[in-house]
Motif scaffolding. Structure first.
Motif, PDB file in Angstrom:
ATOM      1  N   ALA A   1      31.526  49.645  40.839  1.00 11.27           N
ATOM      2  CA  ALA A   1      32.006  50.404  41.992  1.00 11.27           C
ATOM      3  C   ALA A   1      31.726  49.666  43.297  1.00 11.27           C
ATOM      4  O   ALA A   1      32.569  49.635  44.202  1.00 11.27           O
ATOM      5  CB  ALA A   1      31.344  51.786  42.012  1.00 11.27           C
ATOM      6  N   ARG A   2      30.538  49.091  43.415  1.00 12.07           N
ATOM      7  CA  ARG A   2      30.174  48.375  44.641  1.00 12.07           C
ATOM      8  C   ARG A   2      31.061  47.159  44.865  1.00 12.07           C
ATOM      9  O   ARG A   2      31.368  46.812  46.011  1.00 12.07           O
ATOM     10  CB  ARG A   2      28.718  47.912  44.557  1.00 12.07           C
ATOM     11  CG  ARG A   2      27.693  49.022  44.479  1.00 12.07           C
ATOM     12  CD  ARG A   2      27.425  49.667  45.836  1.00 12.07           C
ATOM     13  NE  ARG A   2      26.262  50.534  45.777  1.00 12.07           N
ATOM     14  CZ  ARG A   2      25.028  50.139  46.109  1.00 12.07           C
ATOM     15  NH1 ARG A   2      24.818  48.902  46.519  1.00 12.07           N
ATOM     16  NH2 ARG A   2      24.038  51.006  46.036  1.00 12.07           N
TER      17      ARG A   2
ATOM     18  N   VAL B   1      35.417  46.303  40.934  1.00 14.35           N
ATOM     19  CA  VAL B   1      35.935  45.764  39.673  1.00 14.35           C
ATOM     20  C   VAL B   1      35.755  46.821  38.587  1.00 14.35           C
ATOM     21  O   VAL B   1      35.114  47.853  38.793  1.00 14.35           O
ATOM     22  CB  VAL B   1      35.209  44.456  39.272  1.00 14.35           C
ATOM     23  CG1 VAL B   1      35.406  43.373  40.317  1.00 14.35           C
ATOM     24  CG2 VAL B   1      33.706  44.712  39.049  1.00 14.35           C
ATOM     25  N   GLU B   2      36.321  46.540  37.428  1.00 15.58           N
ATOM     26  CA  GLU B   2      36.174  47.441  36.297  1.00 15.58           C
ATOM     27  C   GLU B   2      34.801  47.252  35.634  1.00 15.58           C
ATOM     28  O   GLU B   2      34.275  46.131  35.616  1.00 15.58           O
ATOM     29  CB  GLU B   2      37.272  47.180  35.269  1.00 15.58           C
ATOM     30  CG  GLU B   2      38.670  47.489  35.767  1.00 15.58           C
ATOM     31  CD  GLU B   2      38.865  48.971  36.017  1.00 15.58           C
ATOM     32  OE1 GLU B   2      38.248  49.792  35.288  1.00 15.58           O
ATOM     33  OE2 GLU B   2      39.617  49.308  36.959  1.00 15.58           O
ATOM     34  N   PRO B   3      34.200  48.306  35.086  1.00 15.90           N
ATOM     35  CA  PRO B   3      32.930  48.160  34.343  1.00 15.90           C
ATOM     36  C   PRO B   3      33.044  47.109  33.241  1.00 15.90           C
ATOM     37  O   PRO B   3      32.069  46.418  32.936  1.00 15.90           O
ATOM     38  CB  PRO B   3      32.693  49.559  33.778  1.00 15.90           C
ATOM     39  CG  PRO B   3      33.366  50.466  34.751  1.00 15.90           C
ATOM     40  CD  PRO B   3      34.612  49.727  35.182  1.00 15.90           C
TER      41      PRO B   3
ATOM     42  N   PRO C   1      34.048  32.435  42.481  1.00 16.27           N
ATOM     43  CA  PRO C   1      33.126  32.194  43.608  1.00 16.27           C
ATOM     44  C   PRO C   1      32.918  33.381  44.536  1.00 16.27           C
ATOM     45  O   PRO C   1      31.787  33.693  44.915  1.00 16.27           O
ATOM     46  CB  PRO C   1      33.774  31.017  44.329  1.00 16.27           C
ATOM     47  CG  PRO C   1      34.482  30.272  43.250  1.00 16.27           C
ATOM     48  CD  PRO C   1      35.007  31.325  42.319  1.00 16.27           C
ATOM     49  N   GLY C   2      34.026  34.062  44.917  1.00 18.77           N
ATOM     50  CA  GLY C   2      33.887  35.192  45.830  1.00 18.77           C
ATOM     51  C   GLY C   2      33.072  36.324  45.233  1.00 18.77           C
ATOM     52  O   GLY C   2      32.208  36.907  45.902  1.00 18.77           O
ATOM     53  N   ARG C   3      33.331  36.638  43.975  1.00 18.94           N
ATOM     54  CA  ARG C   3      32.578  37.693  43.288  1.00 18.94           C
ATOM     55  C   ARG C   3      31.118  37.278  43.092  1.00 18.94           C
ATOM     56  O   ARG C   3      30.210  38.102  43.214  1.00 18.94           O
ATOM     57  CB  ARG C   3      33.209  37.977  41.924  1.00 18.94           C
ATOM     58  CG  ARG C   3      34.620  38.524  41.976  1.00 18.94           C
ATOM     59  CD  ARG C   3      34.647  39.922  42.533  1.00 18.94           C
ATOM     60  NE  ARG C   3      35.973  40.515  42.407  1.00 18.94           N
ATOM     61  CZ  ARG C   3      36.405  41.543  43.111  1.00 18.94           C
ATOM     62  NH1 ARG C   3      35.604  42.099  44.004  1.00 18.94           N
ATOM     63  NH2 ARG C   3      37.621  42.020  42.934  1.00 18.94           N
TER      64      ARG C   3
ATOM     65  N   ARG D   1      24.477  38.542  46.702  1.00 16.54           N
ATOM     66  CA  ARG D   1      23.986  39.245  47.906  1.00 16.54           C
ATOM     67  C   ARG D   1      23.543  40.659  47.558  1.00 16.54           C
ATOM     68  O   ARG D   1      22.509  41.139  48.042  1.00 16.54           O
ATOM     69  CB  ARG D   1      25.078  39.284  48.980  1.00 16.54           C
ATOM     70  CG  ARG D   1      25.322  37.965  49.685  1.00 16.54           C
ATOM     71  CD  ARG D   1      26.138  38.180  50.959  1.00 16.54           C
ATOM     72  NE  ARG D   1      27.455  38.767  50.663  1.00 16.54           N
ATOM     73  CZ  ARG D   1      28.548  38.059  50.399  1.00 16.54           C
ATOM     74  NH1 ARG D   1      28.477  36.725  50.380  1.00 16.54           N
ATOM     75  NH2 ARG D   1      29.693  38.670  50.158  1.00 16.54           N
ATOM     76  N   LEU D   2      24.314  41.323  46.735  1.00 15.94           N
ATOM     77  CA  LEU D   2      23.997  42.699  46.364  1.00 15.94           C
ATOM     78  C   LEU D   2      22.675  42.788  45.609  1.00 15.94           C
ATOM     79  O   LEU D   2      21.866  43.691  45.839  1.00 15.94           O
ATOM     80  CB  LEU D   2      25.130  43.270  45.506  1.00 15.94           C
ATOM     81  CG  LEU D   2      25.027  44.740  45.095  1.00 15.94           C
ATOM     82  CD1 LEU D   2      24.929  45.652  46.315  1.00 15.94           C
ATOM     83  CD2 LEU D   2      26.214  45.126  44.222  1.00 15.94           C
TER      84      LEU D   2
END
Length: 246
Positions: free
Chosen positions: A22-23, A26-28, A42-44, A50-51
């Motif tokens: 959810a954060r 994307v899909e679980p 890379p972006g994910r 960071r998260l």
């Protein structure tokens, strides 16, 4: 393969697969794929790191760039024979505090009259000169002779080297020790410079590669070899020329 580091980081952040999905939008199922070893784009990756407040290379060690050429490694010679006697003399001439030689015989140095004279001059200037050679009667010297297919010649080479070193061995700043260790490499040390001659089964040291290191604050490899030198030096026995098994 389960990414245990990622799973542990999620646990530490108190985030489930659903929470994380959810954060990040994307899909679980995608998160489960990451946990199974899939590396995100890379972006994910950046958002996920960071998260979770964990560096990307910790979550995915394969992303860490290998050190292709450590700065402390300043030269590589394909064979010891590639190094001229003039270069060996230049190496030891640069010493201001200490010189170290660790080998089985180092006969190629002992046979160089100019180099032996140089070592004597350095000792006169207050430079500490430590030479550790193989014990002529030691079992590992015998073994090395067998490996190089020269038999007792290895022991004879050491005795010859000791004899050629006699002119400088009486100096207070020069010490000779004999060791009976298995040498994985020979070392030639001059202050912050260290030449490491690799040993390989069945190949004479003269035909084996030499790595040249320069010491510094972050010289991990240099320090590892220096520590090995000191260990072998501490295990060697002081040699009084003309006495004992020499």
């Amino acid at each position: 393969m389960v990414n245990e580091v990622l799973r542990s980081a999620m646990y530490g952040a108190q985030l489930t697969e659903v929470d994380l999905a959810a954060r990040l939008g994307v899909e679980p199922k995608t998160v489960r794929n990451w946990l199974r070893g899939q590396v995100p784009h890379p972006g994910r990756r950046a958002a996920l790191a960071r998260l979770l407040e964990v560096d990307e290379t910790v979550l995915w060690p394969t992303l860490a760039s290998p050190v292709e050429h450590p700065t402390e490694l300043v030269a590589v010679y394909p064979r010891r024979l590639s190094i001229s006697q003039a270069m060996w003399r230049e190496l030891f001439a640069s010493a201001e505090t200490q010189i170290g030689v660790l080998a089985y015989s180092a006969l190629f140095l002992a046979e160089d009259v100019r180099l032996i004279r140089l070592l004597g001059d350095k000792a006169e200037q207050g430079v500490r000169v430590r030479i550790a050679l193989g014990d002529p009667g030691g079992r590992n010297v015998d073994r090395r002779g067998v490996e190089e297919e020269i038999g007792e010649a290895m022991s004879l080479k050491i005795r010859n080297a000791i004899s050629l070193l006699r002119p400088i061995l009486a100096h207070d700043q020069v010490e000779l020790r004999l060791h009976d260790t298995v040498l994985y490499n020979s070392m030639y040390w001059s202050d912050d410079q260290l030449l490491v001659n690799q040993h390989a089964l069945g190949i004479p040291a003269a035909r084996s590669p030499v790595y040249r290191f320069r010491g510094g604050d972050d010289s991990e490899m240099f320090q590892s070899y220096a520590t090995s030198f000191e260990r072998i030096w501490s295990l060697g026995r002081s040699a009084a020329v003309g006495a004992g098994r020499m």
